[in-house]
Design a protein around this motif. Structure first.
Motif, PDB file in Angstrom:
ATOM      1  N   LEU A 145       8.706   9.873  -7.231  1.00 60.02           N
ATOM      2  CA  LEU A 145       7.744   9.618  -6.158  1.00 60.02           C
ATOM      3  C   LEU A 145       8.338   8.737  -5.068  1.00 60.02           C
ATOM      4  O   LEU A 145       9.243   7.934  -5.335  1.00 60.02           O
ATOM      5  N   PRO A 146       7.833   8.851  -3.829  1.00 67.08           N
ATOM      6  CA  PRO A 146       8.284   7.974  -2.745  1.00 67.08           C
ATOM      7  C   PRO A 146       8.025   6.500  -3.089  1.00 67.08           C
ATOM      8  O   PRO A 146       7.084   6.172  -3.826  1.00 67.08           O
ATOM      9  N   ALA A 147       8.839   5.624  -2.528  1.00 70.37           N
ATOM     10  CA  ALA A 147       8.760   4.199  -2.857  1.00 70.37           C
ATOM     11  C   ALA A 147       7.388   3.606  -2.550  1.00 70.37           C
ATOM     12  O   ALA A 147       6.886   2.759  -3.301  1.00 70.37           O
ATOM     13  N   ASP A 148       6.759   4.056  -1.458  1.00 73.31           N
ATOM     14  CA  ASP A 148       5.452   3.477  -1.106  1.00 73.31           C
ATOM     15  C   ASP A 148       4.381   3.845  -2.123  1.00 73.31           C
ATOM     16  O   ASP A 148       3.489   3.038  -2.425  1.00 73.31           O
ATOM     17  N   VAL A 149       4.474   5.053  -2.694  1.00 69.87           N
ATOM     18  CA  VAL A 149       3.498   5.466  -3.700  1.00 69.87           C
ATOM     19  C   VAL A 149       3.724   4.690  -4.995  1.00 69.87           C
ATOM     20  O   VAL A 149       2.768   4.243  -5.644  1.00 69.87           O
ATOM     21  N   VAL A 150       4.982   4.523  -5.372  1.00 69.12           N
ATOM     22  CA  VAL A 150       5.292   3.735  -6.565  1.00 69.12           C
ATOM     23  C   VAL A 150       4.751   2.318  -6.422  1.00 69.12           C
ATOM     24  O   VAL A 150       4.158   1.753  -7.358  1.00 69.12           O
ATOM     25  N   GLN A 151       4.917   1.745  -5.252  1.00 71.69           N
ATOM     26  CA  GLN A 151       4.419   0.386  -5.007  1.00 71.69           C
ATOM     27  C   GLN A 151       2.887   0.333  -5.145  1.00 71.69           C
ATOM     28  O   GLN A 151       2.343  -0.615  -5.721  1.00 71.69           O
ATOM     29  N   LEU A 152       2.201   1.355  -4.633  1.00 73.43           N
ATOM     30  CA  LEU A 152       0.748   1.400  -4.757  1.00 73.43           C
ATOM     31  C   LEU A 152       0.317   1.506  -6.219  1.00 73.43           C
ATOM     32  O   LEU A 152      -0.658   0.868  -6.648  1.00 73.43           O
ATOM     33  N   ILE A 153       1.037   2.310  -6.998  1.00 70.79           N
ATOM     34  CA  ILE A 153       0.716   2.462  -8.417  1.00 70.79           C
ATOM     35  C   ILE A 153       0.906   1.135  -9.152  1.00 70.79           C
ATOM     36  O   ILE A 153       0.043   0.707  -9.937  1.00 70.79           O
ATOM     37  N   LYS A 155      -1.477  -3.754 -11.744  1.00 74.34           N
ATOM     38  CA  LYS A 155      -1.659  -5.206 -11.835  1.00 74.34           C
ATOM     39  C   LYS A 155      -3.124  -5.594 -11.738  1.00 74.34           C
ATOM     40  O   LYS A 155      -3.572  -6.555 -12.350  1.00 74.34           O
ATOM     41  N   GLU A 156      -3.866  -4.828 -10.944  1.00 75.37           N
ATOM     42  CA  GLU A 156      -5.281  -5.134 -10.718  1.00 75.37           C
ATOM     43  C   GLU A 156      -6.181  -4.639 -11.842  1.00 75.37           C
ATOM     44  O   GLU A 156      -7.301  -5.142 -12.006  1.00 75.37           O
ATOM     45  N   ASN A 157      -5.710  -3.668 -12.620  1.00 74.45           N
ATOM     46  CA  ASN A 157      -6.550  -3.036 -13.629  1.00 74.45           C
ATOM     47  C   ASN A 157      -5.841  -3.030 -14.990  1.00 74.45           C
ATOM     48  O   ASN A 157      -4.922  -2.253 -15.210  1.00 74.45           O
ATOM     49  N   PRO A 158      -6.272  -3.873 -15.917  1.00 77.36           N
ATOM     50  CA  PRO A 158      -5.623  -3.953 -17.233  1.00 77.36           C
ATOM     51  C   PRO A 158      -5.616  -2.624 -17.982  1.00 77.36           C
ATOM     52  O   PRO A 158      -4.668  -2.335 -18.715  1.00 77.36           O
ATOM     53  N   PHE A 209       0.830  12.889  -1.853  1.00 75.02           N
ATOM     54  CA  PHE A 209      -0.285  12.735  -0.916  1.00 75.02           C
ATOM     55  C   PHE A 209      -1.571  12.428  -1.664  1.00 75.02           C
ATOM     56  O   PHE A 209      -2.337  11.536  -1.283  1.00 75.02           O
ATOM     57  N   LEU A 210      -1.843  13.179  -2.736  1.00 74.21           N
ATOM     58  CA  LEU A 210      -3.066  12.972  -3.506  1.00 74.21           C
ATOM     59  C   LEU A 210      -3.089  11.595  -4.153  1.00 74.21           C
ATOM     60  O   LEU A 210      -4.142  10.951  -4.240  1.00 74.21           O
ATOM     61  N   LEU A 211      -1.937  11.125  -4.600  1.00 70.03           N
ATOM     62  CA  LEU A 211      -1.863   9.778  -5.178  1.00 70.03           C
ATOM     63  C   LEU A 211      -2.140   8.713  -4.113  1.00 70.03           C
ATOM     64  O   LEU A 211      -2.882   7.758  -4.361  1.00 70.03           O
ATOM     65  N   ARG A 212      -1.558   8.873  -2.941  1.00 73.82           N
ATOM     66  CA  ARG A 212      -1.828   7.912  -1.855  1.00 73.82           C
ATOM     67  C   ARG A 212      -3.324   7.875  -1.553  1.00 73.82           C
ATOM     68  O   ARG A 212      -3.909   6.803  -1.381  1.00 73.82           O
ATOM     69  N   GLU A 213      -3.935   9.058  -1.490  1.00 72.18           N
ATOM     70  CA  GLU A 213      -5.350   9.158  -1.166  1.00 72.18           C
ATOM     71  C   GLU A 213      -6.201   8.459  -2.225  1.00 72.18           C
ATOM     72  O   GLU A 213      -7.120   7.706  -1.907  1.00 72.18           O
ATOM     73  N   GLU A 214      -5.899   8.717  -3.482  1.00 76.27           N
ATOM     74  CA  GLU A 214      -6.692   8.126  -4.568  1.00 76.27           C
ATOM     75  C   GLU A 214      -6.463   6.627  -4.668  1.00 76.27           C
ATOM     76  O   GLU A 214      -7.409   5.854  -4.881  1.00 76.27           O
ATOM     77  N   LEU A 215      -5.238   6.193  -4.508  1.00 75.82           N
ATOM     78  CA  LEU A 215      -4.908   4.777  -4.646  1.00 75.82           C
ATOM     79  C   LEU A 215      -5.408   3.936  -3.482  1.00 75.82           C
ATOM     80  O   LEU A 215      -5.519   2.714  -3.593  1.00 75.82           O
ATOM     81  N   SER A 216      -5.728   4.589  -2.382  1.00 78.64           N
ATOM     82  CA  SER A 216      -6.218   3.850  -1.211  1.00 78.64           C
ATOM     83  C   SER A 216      -7.694   3.494  -1.327  1.00 78.64           C
ATOM     84  O   SER A 216      -8.209   2.682  -0.561  1.00 78.64           O
ATOM     85  N   LYS A 217      -8.395   4.092  -2.295  1.00 79.02           N
ATOM     86  CA  LYS A 217      -9.835   3.870  -2.428  1.00 79.02           C
ATOM     87  C   LYS A 217     -10.126   2.565  -3.165  1.00 79.02           C
ATOM     88  O   LYS A 217      -9.525   2.288  -4.204  1.00 79.02           O
ATOM     89  N   THR A 218     -11.070   1.833  -2.640  1.00 79.94           N
ATOM     90  CA  THR A 218     -11.575   0.662  -3.355  1.00 79.94           C
ATOM     91  C   THR A 218     -12.643   1.131  -4.339  1.00 79.94           C
ATOM     92  O   THR A 218     -13.205   2.220  -4.184  1.00 79.94           O
TER      93      THR A 218
END
Length: 302
Positions: free
Chosen positions: A109-117, A122-125, A198-207
């Protein structure tokens, strides 16, 4: 289950009229639901749009829906997710969601997506436990989506299709599949790397608030039987190429195949057929209902 959850993904919706903390709690017998009747000659098909996650207060549904189900000896669903065979198939398919050659999703995966994951973990145990490095990107996406919905109190055990599958088995009805679990779980394996990213970026961007608002809105439209509003949530016209590829595969291609299967089942027996598919397959462009109309069915929203 994978496709089921993703079918609820949509453009950012307007706030629903129901309480944000109690989405669609006025549903059940007071809800119109997304329900149609299709007839062609002696063939009679009831079609109910499902939201594949839910809550106990959703049931029972209004009498017209429950009665149509009771009178139909056959139930057709996308996949019988309650069967032991389906669960075994799902388990085997899940094994295919892991790399065995030393690779990780971080390599693919692209580096930005890995960072989002990594930030999400970290936020979700729970995600720290469920998302493992050797998972393939589509498997990571599956885990993140499932966790997002469970975190806000929606459970697939209370999905509309599961509710009727359990009732059908208790009543000894014939259960038929339009696709099957294997076909659904193999869906994302066919996407290229750019689409999954793209789908990962979209899902990970949601609060969590945005996920809850989206589902609240879906239940609000479902409760009102507002097919047009729900269909408008699937924004294909203004979507980037990756999302258009997703919409074409998730909806257009599958809708055509589902309609062909329903058409074939309607010809096999003269008994009424009760069909449950994700609500998104019955609304918007190129939907299952339009495909059935093209095959000579008269379709009426009930």
């Amino acid at each position: 289950m994978l496709g089921a959850l993703l079918e609820n993904d949509a453009a950012k919706p307007s706030p629903p009229s129901s309480s944000p903390d109690h989405p669609g709690r006025e549903a059940g017998v007071n809800a119109r639901g997304l329900f149609w009747e299709a007839k062609r000659g002696e063939a009679q098909v009831s079609l109910l749009g499902s939201v594949h996650v839910g809550f106990p207060e959703l049931y029972p549904l209004r009498p017209e829906i429950e009665d149509a189900f009771r009178e139909a000896p056959r139930l057709a669903v996308e996949a019988d997710v309650t069967s032991g065979t389906a669960q075994m198939t799902a388990a085997l398919r899940m094994f295919g969601g892991w790399y065995t050659d030393g690779r990780t999703y971080k390599d693919e995966l692209p580096a930005d997506v890995v960072q989002l994951i990594e930030q999400k973990k970290k936020e979700n145990p729970l995600l720290q436990m469920t998302v493992q490095d050797t998972m393939k990107p589509w498997m990571v996406l599956y885990m993140i989506i499932g966790t997002n919905y469970r975190d806000i109190g929606f459970d697939p055990e209370y999905g509309i299709d599961v509710y009727f599958l359990k009732k059908a088995k208790e009543a000894g009805k014939t259960i038929l599949e339009l696709e099957g679990v294997d076909a659904q779980l193999s869906f994302f394996e066919r996407f290229d790397r750019e689409t999954v990213a793209f789908l990962l970026r979209e899902e990970l961007s949601k609060t969590p608030q945005e996920v809850k608002q989206s589902l609240n809105t879906i239940f609000d439209y479902w409760t009102k039987g507002d097919a047009r509003a729900l269909g408008a949530m699937i924004d294909r016209d203004n979507a980037p190429p990756e999302k258009k590829r997703y919409v074409e595969a998730m909806y257009d291609q599958r809708n055509r195949r589902m309609a062909e299967r329903i058409d074939a089942l309607s010809k096999e027996e003269k008994t009424p057929l009760f069909v449950i598919v994700g609500a998104a397959h019955l609304v918007g462009q190129n939907n299952v209902l339009d495909a059935l109309k093209a095959k000579g069915f008269t379709v009426t929203q009930k």
